[in-house]
Design a protein around this motif. Sequence first.
Motif, PDB file in Angstrom:
ATOM      1  N   ALA A  67      -5.783   1.291  44.436  1.00 42.92           N
ATOM      2  CA  ALA A  67      -5.685   2.600  45.095  1.00 42.92           C
ATOM      3  C   ALA A  67      -4.246   3.116  45.080  1.00 42.92           C
ATOM      4  CB  ALA A  67      -6.208   2.506  46.532  1.00 42.92           C
ATOM      5  N   ILE A  68      -3.287   2.216  45.295  1.00 34.53           N
ATOM      6  CA  ILE A  68      -1.868   2.604  45.252  1.00 34.53           C
ATOM      7  C   ILE A  68      -1.509   3.064  43.844  1.00 34.53           C
ATOM      8  CG2 ILE A  68       0.504   1.733  45.388  1.00 34.53           C
ATOM      9  CD1 ILE A  68      -0.539  -0.171  47.642  1.00 34.53           C
ATOM     10  N   ALA A  69      -1.932   2.308  42.849  1.00 34.72           N
ATOM     11  CA  ALA A  69      -1.624   2.665  41.451  1.00 34.72           C
ATOM     12  C   ALA A  69      -2.206   4.028  41.094  1.00 34.72           C
ATOM     13  CB  ALA A  69      -2.159   1.588  40.507  1.00 34.72           C
ATOM     14  N   ILE A  70      -3.441   4.263  41.485  1.00 36.23           N
ATOM     15  CA  ILE A  70      -4.092   5.542  41.167  1.00 36.23           C
ATOM     16  C   ILE A  70      -3.440   6.694  41.936  1.00 36.23           C
ATOM     17  CG2 ILE A  70      -6.263   6.819  41.431  1.00 36.23           C
ATOM     18  CD1 ILE A  70      -7.680   4.133  40.639  1.00 36.23           C
ATOM     19  N   GLN A  71      -3.015   6.431  43.155  1.00 27.25           N
ATOM     20  CA  GLN A  71      -2.334   7.454  43.954  1.00 27.25           C
ATOM     21  C   GLN A  71      -1.018   7.869  43.299  1.00 27.25           C
ATOM     22  OE1 GLN A  71      -1.457   6.189  47.943  1.00 27.25           O
ATOM     23  NE2 GLN A  71      -0.463   8.105  48.479  1.00 27.25           N
ATOM     24  N   ILE A  72      -0.330   6.931  42.669  1.00 28.63           N
ATOM     25  CA  ILE A  72       0.919   7.222  41.963  1.00 28.63           C
ATOM     26  C   ILE A  72       0.649   8.135  40.762  1.00 28.63           C
ATOM     27  CG2 ILE A  72       2.753   6.166  40.565  1.00 28.63           C
ATOM     28  CD1 ILE A  72       2.502   3.728  42.427  1.00 28.63           C
ATOM     29  N   ARG A  73      -0.551   8.007  40.210  1.00 31.57           N
ATOM     30  CA  ARG A  73      -1.055   8.847  39.120  1.00 31.57           C
ATOM     31  C   ARG A  73      -0.239   8.742  37.824  1.00 31.57           C
ATOM     32  NH1 ARG A  73      -6.001  10.698  38.385  1.00 31.57           N
ATOM     33  NH2 ARG A  73      -6.149  12.673  37.304  1.00 31.57           N
ATOM     34  N   PRO A  74      -0.016   7.527  37.344  1.00 37.42           N
ATOM     35  CA  PRO A  74       0.632   7.429  36.037  1.00 37.42           C
ATOM     36  C   PRO A  74      -0.344   7.899  34.961  1.00 37.42           C
ATOM     37  CG  PRO A  74      -0.160   5.288  36.687  1.00 37.42           C
ATOM     38  CD  PRO A  74      -0.412   6.217  37.855  1.00 37.42           C
ATOM     39  N   PRO A  75       0.116   8.503  33.890  1.00 39.62           N
ATOM     40  CA  PRO A  75      -0.796   8.938  32.837  1.00 39.62           C
ATOM     41  C   PRO A  75      -1.496   7.783  32.126  1.00 39.62           C
ATOM     42  CG  PRO A  75       1.283  10.104  32.679  1.00 39.62           C
ATOM     43  CD  PRO A  75       1.472   9.012  33.689  1.00 39.62           C
ATOM     44  N   HIS A  76      -0.911   6.581  32.193  1.00 38.42           N
ATOM     45  CA  HIS A  76      -1.476   5.441  31.480  1.00 38.42           C
ATOM     46  C   HIS A  76      -1.391   4.186  32.341  1.00 38.42           C
ATOM     47  CE1 HIS A  76      -1.897   2.258  28.442  1.00 38.42           C
ATOM     48  NE2 HIS A  76      -2.567   3.173  27.752  1.00 38.42           N
ATOM     49  N   ILE A  77      -2.474   3.433  32.355  1.00 36.46           N
ATOM     50  CA  ILE A  77      -2.526   2.164  33.095  1.00 36.46           C
ATOM     51  C   ILE A  77      -3.049   1.081  32.151  1.00 36.46           C
ATOM     52  CG2 ILE A  77      -3.605   0.871  34.982  1.00 36.46           C
ATOM     53  CD1 ILE A  77      -3.929   3.567  36.473  1.00 36.46           C
ATOM     54  N   SER A  78      -2.306  -0.016  32.058  1.00 40.14           N
ATOM     55  CA  SER A  78      -2.806  -1.223  31.398  1.00 40.14           C
ATOM     56  C   SER A  78      -3.062  -2.235  32.505  1.00 40.14           C
ATOM     57  CB  SER A  78      -1.775  -1.786  30.418  1.00 40.14           C
ATOM     58  OG  SER A  78      -1.554  -0.904  29.350  1.00 40.14           O
ATOM     59  N   ALA A  79      -4.225  -2.859  32.490  1.00 42.00           N
ATOM     60  CA  ALA A  79      -4.575  -3.823  33.540  1.00 42.00           C
ATOM     61  C   ALA A  79      -5.176  -5.067  32.898  1.00 42.00           C
ATOM     62  CB  ALA A  79      -5.552  -3.196  34.525  1.00 42.00           C
ATOM     63  N   TYR A  80      -4.618  -6.202  33.260  1.00 38.87           N
ATOM     64  CA  TYR A  80      -5.000  -7.462  32.637  1.00 38.87           C
ATOM     65  C   TYR A  80      -5.429  -8.475  33.682  1.00 38.87           C
ATOM     66  CZ  TYR A  80      -2.104  -5.243  29.098  1.00 38.87           C
ATOM     67  OH  TYR A  80      -1.570  -4.347  28.219  1.00 38.87           O
ATOM     68  N   GLY A  81      -6.487  -9.209  33.372  1.00 35.93           N
ATOM     69  CA  GLY A  81      -6.885 -10.338  34.202  1.00 35.93           C
ATOM     70  C   GLY A  81      -5.924 -11.485  33.943  1.00 35.93           C
ATOM     71  N   LEU A  82      -5.448 -12.110  35.009  1.00 35.52           N
ATOM     72  CA  LEU A  82      -4.498 -13.214  34.881  1.00 35.52           C
ATOM     73  C   LEU A  82      -5.105 -14.358  34.082  1.00 35.52           C
ATOM     74  CD1 LEU A  82      -1.731 -14.446  35.753  1.00 35.52           C
ATOM     75  CD2 LEU A  82      -2.969 -15.478  37.660  1.00 35.52           C
ATOM     76  N   THR A  83      -4.335 -14.861  33.140  1.00 40.78           N
ATOM     77  CA  THR A  83      -4.737 -16.060  32.407  1.00 40.78           C
ATOM     78  C   THR A  83      -3.682 -17.132  32.668  1.00 40.78           C
ATOM     79  OG1 THR A  83      -3.606 -15.311  30.406  1.00 40.78           O
ATOM     80  CG2 THR A  83      -5.964 -14.824  30.579  1.00 40.78           C
ATOM     81  N   TYR A  84      -4.123 -18.353  32.642  1.00 43.91           N
ATOM     82  CA  TYR A  84      -3.236 -19.488  32.853  1.00 43.91           C
ATOM     83  C   TYR A  84      -2.894 -20.083  31.491  1.00 43.91           C
ATOM     84  CZ  TYR A  84      -4.303 -19.128  37.793  1.00 43.91           C
ATOM     85  OH  TYR A  84      -4.428 -18.674  39.086  1.00 43.91           O
ATOM     86  N   GLU A  85      -1.647 -19.916  31.079  1.00 43.50           N
ATOM     87  CA  GLU A  85      -1.195 -20.400  29.774  1.00 43.50           C
ATOM     88  C   GLU A  85      -0.651 -21.823  29.911  1.00 43.50           C
ATOM     89  OE1 GLU A  85      -1.634 -18.752  26.974  1.00 43.50           O
ATOM     90  OE2 GLU A  85      -2.404 -16.949  27.974  1.00 43.50           O
ATOM     91  N   GLU A  86      -1.101 -22.688  29.017  1.00 47.21           N
ATOM     92  CA  GLU A  86      -0.676 -24.076  29.030  1.00 47.21           C
ATOM     93  C   GLU A  86       0.845 -24.183  28.938  1.00 47.21           C
ATOM     94  OE1 GLU A  86      -2.202 -28.248  27.033  1.00 47.21           O
ATOM     95  OE2 GLU A  86      -3.021 -26.344  26.349  1.00 47.21           O
ATOM     96  N   ASP A  87       1.392 -25.174  29.616  1.00 46.88           N
ATOM     97  CA  ASP A  87       2.836 -25.464  29.633  1.00 46.88           C
ATOM     98  C   ASP A  87       3.669 -24.414  30.359  1.00 46.88           C
ATOM     99  OD1 ASP A  87       2.470 -27.870  28.220  1.00 46.88           O
ATOM    100  OD2 ASP A  87       2.575 -26.815  26.297  1.00 46.88           O
ATOM    101  N   THR A  88       3.043 -23.632  31.263  1.00 47.28           N
ATOM    102  CA  THR A  88       3.806 -22.715  32.112  1.00 47.28           C
ATOM    103  C   THR A  88       3.830 -23.265  33.524  1.00 47.28           C
ATOM    104  OG1 THR A  88       1.863 -21.395  32.713  1.00 47.28           O
ATOM    105  CG2 THR A  88       3.110 -20.688  30.745  1.00 47.28           C
ATOM    106  N   VAL A  89       4.728 -22.735  34.334  1.00 52.62           N
ATOM    107  CA  VAL A  89       4.810 -23.152  35.735  1.00 52.62           C
ATOM    108  C   VAL A  89       3.482 -22.878  36.434  1.00 52.62           C
ATOM    109  CG1 VAL A  89       5.930 -22.678  37.954  1.00 52.62           C
ATOM    110  CG2 VAL A  89       7.308 -22.832  35.867  1.00 52.62           C
TER     111      VAL A  89
END
Length: 192
Positions: A57-79
């Motif tokens: 809702a906050i992102a849409i209220q800001i009204r950027p012309p473009h939104i990229s949204a990604y589901g978090l993935t857990y990459e091997e060998d990261t914290v």
Amino acid sequence: IQSFEDGDLKTINRRHSGAEAIKAIENIRNAGFDNISIDLIYGLPGQSLPDWEKQLAIAIQIRPPHISAYGLTYEEDTVLWKLREEKKVSVVDDNTMVKMYQLLRDKTHQHGYEAYEISNFSLPGFRSRHNSAYWQQKPYIGIGPSAHSYSGTSRQWNINSLNEYIKAVSAGEVPAEVEQLTLYDQYNDYIM
């Protein structure tokens, strides 16, 4: 744009808070830019569906012309991978991830955004030319830490450390790793 505490921001390797991101967008607009894109991540450790709905809702209220949204993935060998393996972070289950994505699609559509790729949403006339170039196999160059490039026959990605990047560039070096694409790789890219 998230509402997590500083410790949580470090967990996902972010240097800025949600408030700082919003202020940056204000500054960008005040400087005269109107073609703005923001990136969102859902499925963050401990994030609930209502949390995501508020952030969206906050992102849409800001009204950027473009939104990229990604589901978090857990990459091997990261914290984050290690924290998950040690059960030190609360992982969002698959059903909730699906609901988060459905909410993303519904809310962006309700507010005039077109879903033109799985993770990309734009107001009319603001599709990302850069993103579209991926699908058309057009070469591109990435400048800065963690930036990626593509020549048609190779992929390249810059180191992610800002300090190391600046140090290497100052020494006249290209701080990147390069993957030469085989004919098989190029064919698979074309099919994808």
